[in-house]
Design an enzyme around this catalytic site. Structure first.
Site: not given
Length: 336
Positions: A108, A126, A184, A204
């Site tokens: 991200h 996150e 991740h 992605r």
């Protein structure tokens, strides 16, 4: 009969989520949390969200049927005075994730990168709280050694990138903070509660050669992923030190505190005492209570009782009335 005070603007309310049917999902969010969402698979439920890609809906009280986004735009004071709670938009997104299969390897962007390259959107930092994990469940967290950009690009093209990825075994009750820029992936067999910035920006990098329900490979975002990914390897993630604090009917512990959110775990047990646990919000921030186990009842001062069950999500506006909690339940409490 409804108590006239139950319409107080400061009273909490339940939320109804929106579901996502990503190909790696399973059935546990319907089976274990009784979501009743007609999707197969049901990979995620966005429990508390004002993001346009998935708006949660108010499920109780005078705002029932409205989106949380519309309620907060009409009542921006519900967010509080915290600087991250600006313009009537919720700064966080809270979701359940059921990974029956491995998620894609992804990364991200930071706020700064997203602001410049994604039309002013937020980046995505996150936190994951592991609700359950199969015996061999794991996650990918960065690289197991430093890697340069061209080596990474080549490994993504020829399918050898897995040799460079750090794999970490996970267990129920683990906590992981995933900073923007950390490559991740959640592995198969993990059931996760995720608290994140209100963003749906995912780059992605690698998807194991899978195809979607139409038989097409899912889109990859290699160039942007390489722009933002940390390539230094870094350290193995370590579990934070956690200390339980006790008050009548409740034990609580801090799971994560960062620039974007504060997350605590609350263990409610009022079965054998006459004094209930109590929560309230100040003017600084709203609170969200996500029930991850058990059940109970919330009693807003002067308002109607709100029963809650495993999987339910409760929104407490900033400067809410005091709310007493009765039951035997585990809650994740989120504020900003």
């Amino acid at each position: 009969m409804t108590n006239k005070n139950s319409l107080s603007k400061n009273n909490p309310f339940l939320l109804r989520p929106v579901g996502k049917d990503y190909l790696w999902g399973g059935n546990r969010l319907n089976d274990d949390f009784s979501k009743g969402i007609d999707l197969q698979p049901l990979a995620e439920t966005w429990e508390c969200s004002t993001h346009p890609d998935g708006l949660s809906t108010v499920a109780s009280g005078p705002f029932a049927g409205q989106t949380l986004r519309d309620v907060l735009r009409s009542h921006p004071e519900y967010l509080g005075t915290h600087p991250q709670s600006a313009d009537g938009e919720l700064p966080v997104l809270i979701k359940f994730i059921d990974a029956k299969r491995d998620l894609s390897v992804q990364v991200h962007p930071s706020d700064e990168y997203a602001m410049q390259n994604e039309d002013g959107q937020s980046g995505k930092n996150e936190m994951w709280y592991v609700l359950d994990a199969s015996e061999n469940a794991e996650l990918i967290y960065g690289f197991n050694r430093p890697i340069d950009r061209e080596t990474l690009r080549k490994s993504l093209a020829d399918g050898t990138v897995e040799h460079y990825l750090r794999r970490v075994q996970i267990h129920k009750d683990d906590v992981f903070y995933i900073q923007a820029g950390t490559v991740h992936a959640i592995g198969a067999g993990a059931l996760i509660a995720e608290i994140q910035e209100s963003s749906n920006l995912t780059y992605r990098m690698y998807d194991y050669g899978r195809v979607d329900k139409y038989g097409k490979p899912r889109t990859l975002h290699i160039d942007r992923a390489l722009d933002v990914a940390r390539l230094d390897g870094g350290e193995n993630p370590r579990q934070p030190m956690r200390v339980l604090r006790y008050t009548p009917g409740c034990a609580s512990e801090l799971l994560c505190r960062c620039k974007y959110f504060v997350v605590e775990r609350m263990l409610i047990n009022t079965k054998r005492i006459r004094r209930m646990a109590c929560v309230s919000t100040g003017t600084n921030s709203f609170q969200v209570l996500l029930c991850v186990d058990g059940c109970g009842v919330a009693f807003p001062e002067g308002g109607d009782a709100l029963p809650f069950f495993r999987g339910d999500c409760l929104f407490l506006p900033a400067d809410s009335v005091p709310v007493r909690l009765h039951g035997y339940a585990q809650l994740i409490k989120v504020s900003c």
